[in-house]
Design a protein around this motif. Structure first.
Motif, PDB file in Angstrom:
ATOM      1  N   ASP A 192      20.952  55.419   7.696  1.00 43.97           N
ATOM      2  CA  ASP A 192      21.339  54.366   8.639  1.00 43.97           C
ATOM      3  C   ASP A 192      22.855  54.333   8.841  1.00 43.97           C
ATOM      4  O   ASP A 192      23.341  54.171   9.974  1.00 43.97           O
ATOM      5  CB  ASP A 192      20.842  53.006   8.130  1.00 43.97           C
ATOM      6  CG  ASP A 192      19.323  52.925   8.093  1.00 43.97           C
ATOM      7  OD1 ASP A 192      18.675  53.702   8.823  1.00 43.97           O
ATOM      8  OD2 ASP A 192      18.783  52.082   7.328  1.00 43.97           O
ATOM      9  N   LYS A 193      23.595  54.516   7.727  1.00 43.91           N
ATOM     10  CA  LYS A 193      25.054  54.526   7.845  1.00 43.91           C
ATOM     11  C   LYS A 193      25.529  55.706   8.679  1.00 43.91           C
ATOM     12  O   LYS A 193      26.451  55.570   9.499  1.00 43.91           O
ATOM     13  CB  LYS A 193      25.680  54.572   6.451  1.00 43.91           C
ATOM     14  CG  LYS A 193      25.550  53.282   5.667  1.00 43.91           C
ATOM     15  CD  LYS A 193      26.236  53.396   4.316  1.00 43.91           C
ATOM     16  CE  LYS A 193      26.113  52.091   3.529  1.00 43.91           C
ATOM     17  NZ  LYS A 193      26.766  52.201   2.187  1.00 43.91           N
ATOM     18  N   VAL A 194      24.911  56.875   8.457  1.00 45.71           N
ATOM     19  CA  VAL A 194      25.314  58.061   9.225  1.00 45.71           C
ATOM     20  C   VAL A 194      25.046  57.859  10.711  1.00 45.71           C
ATOM     21  O   VAL A 194      25.867  58.226  11.566  1.00 45.71           O
ATOM     22  CB  VAL A 194      24.568  59.310   8.689  1.00 45.71           C
ATOM     23  CG1 VAL A 194      24.751  60.487   9.635  1.00 45.71           C
ATOM     24  CG2 VAL A 194      25.076  59.679   7.308  1.00 45.71           C
ATOM     25  N   LYS A 195      23.898  57.266  11.037  1.00 42.39           N
ATOM     26  CA  LYS A 195      23.598  57.011  12.445  1.00 42.39           C
ATOM     27  C   LYS A 195      24.628  56.058  13.058  1.00 42.39           C
ATOM     28  O   LYS A 195      25.096  56.249  14.193  1.00 42.39           O
ATOM     29  CB  LYS A 195      22.201  56.424  12.584  1.00 42.39           C
ATOM     30  CG  LYS A 195      21.086  57.427  12.278  1.00 42.39           C
ATOM     31  CD  LYS A 195      19.716  56.777  12.451  1.00 42.39           C
ATOM     32  CE  LYS A 195      18.607  57.780  12.170  1.00 42.39           C
ATOM     33  NZ  LYS A 195      17.262  57.167  12.301  1.00 42.39           N
ATOM     34  N   THR A 196      25.000  55.022  12.267  1.00 37.18           N
ATOM     35  CA  THR A 196      26.008  54.076  12.764  1.00 37.18           C
ATOM     36  C   THR A 196      27.356  54.773  12.961  1.00 37.18           C
ATOM     37  O   THR A 196      28.041  54.558  13.975  1.00 37.18           O
ATOM     38  CB  THR A 196      26.152  52.905  11.777  1.00 37.18           C
ATOM     39  OG1 THR A 196      24.879  52.277  11.579  1.00 37.18           O
ATOM     40  CG2 THR A 196      27.137  51.884  12.299  1.00 37.18           C
ATOM     41  N   LEU A 197      27.721  55.641  11.992  1.00 33.68           N
ATOM     42  CA  LEU A 197      28.994  56.360  12.107  1.00 33.68           C
ATOM     43  C   LEU A 197      28.983  57.329  13.282  1.00 33.68           C
ATOM     44  O   LEU A 197      30.014  57.519  13.946  1.00 33.68           O
ATOM     45  CB  LEU A 197      29.275  57.113  10.799  1.00 33.68           C
ATOM     46  CG  LEU A 197      29.591  56.244   9.578  1.00 33.68           C
ATOM     47  CD1 LEU A 197      29.731  57.101   8.328  1.00 33.68           C
ATOM     48  CD2 LEU A 197      30.871  55.440   9.802  1.00 33.68           C
ATOM     49  N   LYS A 200      27.355  56.899  16.080  1.00 33.80           N
ATOM     50  CA  LYS A 200      27.561  56.091  17.282  1.00 33.80           C
ATOM     51  C   LYS A 200      29.026  55.695  17.424  1.00 33.80           C
ATOM     52  O   LYS A 200      29.611  55.786  18.519  1.00 33.80           O
ATOM     53  CB  LYS A 200      26.683  54.847  17.231  1.00 33.80           C
ATOM     54  CG  LYS A 200      25.188  55.138  17.350  1.00 33.80           C
ATOM     55  CD  LYS A 200      24.381  53.844  17.290  1.00 33.80           C
ATOM     56  CE  LYS A 200      22.888  54.118  17.394  1.00 33.80           C
ATOM     57  NZ  LYS A 200      22.085  52.869  17.309  1.00 33.80           N
ATOM     58  N   ASP A 201      29.632  55.252  16.292  1.00 34.65           N
ATOM     59  CA  ASP A 201      31.051  54.868  16.333  1.00 34.65           C
ATOM     60  C   ASP A 201      31.920  56.069  16.700  1.00 34.65           C
ATOM     61  O   ASP A 201      32.895  55.933  17.466  1.00 34.65           O
ATOM     62  CB  ASP A 201      31.473  54.295  14.983  1.00 34.65           C
ATOM     63  CG  ASP A 201      30.766  52.983  14.665  1.00 34.65           C
ATOM     64  OD1 ASP A 201      30.202  52.383  15.604  1.00 34.65           O
ATOM     65  OD2 ASP A 201      30.757  52.583  13.480  1.00 34.65           O
ATOM     66  N   ASN A 202      31.586  57.221  16.150  1.00 38.96           N
ATOM     67  CA  ASN A 202      32.370  58.424  16.434  1.00 38.96           C
ATOM     68  C   ASN A 202      32.297  58.798  17.910  1.00 38.96           C
ATOM     69  O   ASN A 202      33.312  59.147  18.534  1.00 38.96           O
ATOM     70  CB  ASN A 202      31.855  59.575  15.563  1.00 38.96           C
ATOM     71  CG  ASN A 202      32.733  60.806  15.670  1.00 38.96           C
ATOM     72  OD1 ASN A 202      33.927  60.708  15.915  1.00 38.96           O
ATOM     73  ND2 ASN A 202      32.139  61.968  15.491  1.00 38.96           N
ATOM     74  N   GLN A 203      31.086  58.718  18.471  1.00 35.30           N
ATOM     75  CA  GLN A 203      30.944  59.022  19.898  1.00 35.30           C
ATOM     76  C   GLN A 203      31.712  58.018  20.756  1.00 35.30           C
ATOM     77  O   GLN A 203      32.355  58.397  21.750  1.00 35.30           O
ATOM     78  CB  GLN A 203      29.452  59.016  20.270  1.00 35.30           C
ATOM     79  CG  GLN A 203      29.171  59.482  21.686  1.00 35.30           C
ATOM     80  CD  GLN A 203      29.613  60.904  21.915  1.00 35.30           C
ATOM     81  OE1 GLN A 203      29.482  61.755  21.038  1.00 35.30           O
ATOM     82  NE2 GLN A 203      30.166  61.165  23.098  1.00 35.30           N
ATOM     83  N   PHE A 204      31.662  56.752  20.337  1.00 38.45           N
ATOM     84  CA  PHE A 204      32.424  55.734  21.071  1.00 38.45           C
ATOM     85  C   PHE A 204      33.922  56.023  21.008  1.00 38.45           C
ATOM     86  O   PHE A 204      34.641  55.932  22.015  1.00 38.45           O
ATOM     87  CB  PHE A 204      32.116  54.357  20.494  1.00 38.45           C
ATOM     88  CG  PHE A 204      32.980  53.256  21.044  1.00 38.45           C
ATOM     89  CD1 PHE A 204      32.740  52.727  22.308  1.00 38.45           C
ATOM     90  CD2 PHE A 204      34.050  52.758  20.297  1.00 38.45           C
ATOM     91  CE1 PHE A 204      33.546  51.717  22.821  1.00 38.45           C
ATOM     92  CE2 PHE A 204      34.854  51.756  20.806  1.00 38.45           C
ATOM     93  CZ  PHE A 204      34.607  51.235  22.068  1.00 38.45           C
ATOM     94  N   LEU A 205      34.397  56.403  19.810  1.00 38.70           N
ATOM     95  CA  LEU A 205      35.823  56.707  19.662  1.00 38.70           C
ATOM     96  C   LEU A 205      36.213  57.947  20.456  1.00 38.70           C
ATOM     97  O   LEU A 205      37.314  58.013  21.023  1.00 38.70           O
ATOM     98  CB  LEU A 205      36.154  56.891  18.182  1.00 38.70           C
ATOM     99  CG  LEU A 205      36.059  55.627  17.312  1.00 38.70           C
ATOM    100  CD1 LEU A 205      36.297  55.974  15.856  1.00 38.70           C
ATOM    101  CD2 LEU A 205      37.057  54.570  17.777  1.00 38.70           C
ATOM    102  N   ARG A 206      35.330  58.956  20.488  1.00 36.42           N
ATOM    103  CA  ARG A 206      35.614  60.153  21.275  1.00 36.42           C
ATOM    104  C   ARG A 206      35.782  59.800  22.759  1.00 36.42           C
ATOM    105  O   ARG A 206      36.726  60.262  23.414  1.00 36.42           O
ATOM    106  CB  ARG A 206      34.482  61.172  21.116  1.00 36.42           C
ATOM    107  CG  ARG A 206      34.490  61.923  19.795  1.00 36.42           C
ATOM    108  CD  ARG A 206      33.252  62.812  19.689  1.00 36.42           C
ATOM    109  NE  ARG A 206      33.241  63.564  18.454  1.00 36.42           N
ATOM    110  CZ  ARG A 206      33.800  64.768  18.283  1.00 36.42           C
ATOM    111  NH1 ARG A 206      34.420  65.339  19.303  1.00 36.42           N
ATOM    112  NH2 ARG A 206      33.750  65.376  17.122  1.00 36.42           N
ATOM    113  N   ASP A 207      34.838  59.011  23.245  1.00 36.79           N
ATOM    114  CA  ASP A 207      34.934  58.614  24.652  1.00 36.79           C
ATOM    115  C   ASP A 207      36.205  57.808  24.908  1.00 36.79           C
ATOM    116  O   ASP A 207      36.883  58.008  25.937  1.00 36.79           O
ATOM    117  CB  ASP A 207      33.698  57.795  25.045  1.00 36.79           C
ATOM    118  CG  ASP A 207      32.415  58.599  24.940  1.00 36.79           C
ATOM    119  OD1 ASP A 207      32.482  59.840  24.938  1.00 36.79           O
ATOM    120  OD2 ASP A 207      31.333  57.967  24.823  1.00 36.79           O
ATOM    121  N   HIS A 208      36.522  56.923  23.960  1.00 37.58           N
ATOM    122  CA  HIS A 208      37.723  56.096  24.129  1.00 37.58           C
ATOM    123  C   HIS A 208      38.986  56.957  24.092  1.00 37.58           C
ATOM    124  O   HIS A 208      39.912  56.753  24.913  1.00 37.58           O
ATOM    125  CB  HIS A 208      37.773  55.041  23.026  1.00 37.58           C
ATOM    126  CG  HIS A 208      38.827  54.000  23.219  1.00 37.58           C
ATOM    127  ND1 HIS A 208      38.857  53.138  24.305  1.00 37.58           N
ATOM    128  CD2 HIS A 208      39.911  53.679  22.460  1.00 37.58           C
ATOM    129  CE1 HIS A 208      39.902  52.342  24.206  1.00 37.58           C
ATOM    130  NE2 HIS A 208      40.564  52.648  23.092  1.00 37.58           N
TER     131      HIS A 208
END
Length: 369
Positions: free
Chosen positions: A179-184, A186-194
């Protein structure tokens, strides 16, 4: 199950075996009381002889204790008939026919015992004579080993219980980590886009900051040089005169490659992007008009041993410079004739009649054919 040799009835647990005729007898045919049988020892049971065999061993006396034999066991043979039976004349004439001799496997109680019966007898004797004392001895000998085995099994059971608990904990933790990896992710993809958006904004800001800048390459260096006068001389040569108020900033910049022998580039900031575009257009027109004598050091009044070409271009960002260099190499590989930069964007064209191609990034350039 064996049968009694006297009455041919199936025997029970209490029976006697004659060691001489190899036959089994129940207590009634053996003429033995039950209480006497219970007092028999193992040796007495093993050495017991039936009354019939005892009577045959005697030389005289009465045979009143002879057990009753079955008709099949006491059938006379042909020799007995011939020896003890007086035949009438009619019998002599037609001959006396008797029963056929028994087969080898039917040899009864007066003959040999079959191997299967012997095995059954031995097994039953061992079972009947295995008393409690022998069982106690065996139990005493085996108890320490059994105790060790039980202790080891208990240890194994405890260890397996411990491993099962740890395994369950690992499964739970693995679920949490997933679950933590999935959350990370998602956060990583969000940061990449940002970050991509921020890079685009930064590039736009850099392009706007460089929109009025001109870069002069291969201009020889001199300690007493006056760069503003040189730029004004350049404007006069290409017929785009510049006043001192049109030049907001003029200076040399550090080399990106310190090992290069080329002189440092000169960055000139003009008053407006329109002024910059006008100067660049005038330089391109001058070079086209003077194919044999393009812009060089002699036009700018710089005394050198040999005329050296001088290049005027837009002030590009480091990213665009790298893309421009890669585009020139790709054009050489694919036989593209034209590569140029306009407003901080790189273009390519294969021939004069073909359409231009906008090179957005390195990935786009690698797919170009």
């Amino acid at each position: 199950m064996p049968v009694c040799s006297g009455c041919t009835v199936e025997l029970g647990e209490k029976k006697l075996f004659c060691k001489q005729c190899k036959g089994f007898y129940d207590l009634s045919c053996a003429n033995v009381l039950e209480k006497d049988y219970n007092k028999f020892t193992l040796d007495e049971k093993t050495c017991w002889i039936c009354a019939f065999c005892k009577s045959k061993n005697r030389k005289g006396g009465d045979n009143s204790n002879t057990p009753v034999r079955s008709s099949s066991a006491l059938k006379p043979t042909e020799e007995d008939r011939a020896a003890h039976v007086t035949l009438r004349s009619r019998d002599r004439q037609r001959g006396l026919s008797g029963p056929p001799p028994p087969a080898d496997h039917d040899v009864g109680h007066t003959g040999c015992v079959r191997i299967e019966e012997l095995k059954d007898l031995i097994a039953k004797e061992i079972k009947e004579n295995l008393n409690s004392s022998m069982i106690g001895i065996i139990s005493t000998k085996l108890e320490p080993q059994l105790k060790n085995i039980r202790e080891e099994l208990a240890d194994y059971s405890q260890a397996m219980k411990f491993f099962n608990e740890k395994f369950e904990e690992m499964v739970i933790r693995q679920g949490e980590y997933i679950d933590k990896v999935k959350t990370l992710e998602k956060d990583n993809q969000f940061l990449r886009d940002h970050v991509e958006k921020l890079n685009q904004r930064l590039k736009q800001i850099e392009d706007n900051a460089r929109s009025a800048n001109v870069e002069i390459q291969c201009l020889p260096e001199n300690r007493s040089e006056n760069l503003v006068s040189t730029v004004q001389q350049l404007g006069n040569v290409v017929k785009c005169p510049l006043n001192s108020s049109d030049i907001l900033y003029c200076s040399r910049v550090a080399k990106m490659n310190t090992d290069s022998n080329r002189p440092r580039n000169v960055i000139v900031k003009l008053s407006s992007p329109m002024q910059r575009d006008t100067l660049l257009a005038a330089c391109i027109k001058f070079n086209k008009s003077n194919q044999n004598d393009k812009l060089n050091t002699s036009h700018l009044g710089i005394a050198v041993d040999k005329k050296a070409p001088v290049y005027i271009c837009e002030h590009l960002s480091p990213e665009t410079k790298s893309l421009h260099a890669a585009a020139r190499l790709k054009a050489r590989e694919l036989n593209y004739k034209f590569v140029w930069v306009r407003k901080n964007r790189v273009f390519m064209r294969k021939t004069e009649a073909s359409d231009y191609v906008l090179i957005r990034n390195i990935e786009f350039l690698s797919k170009l054919t």
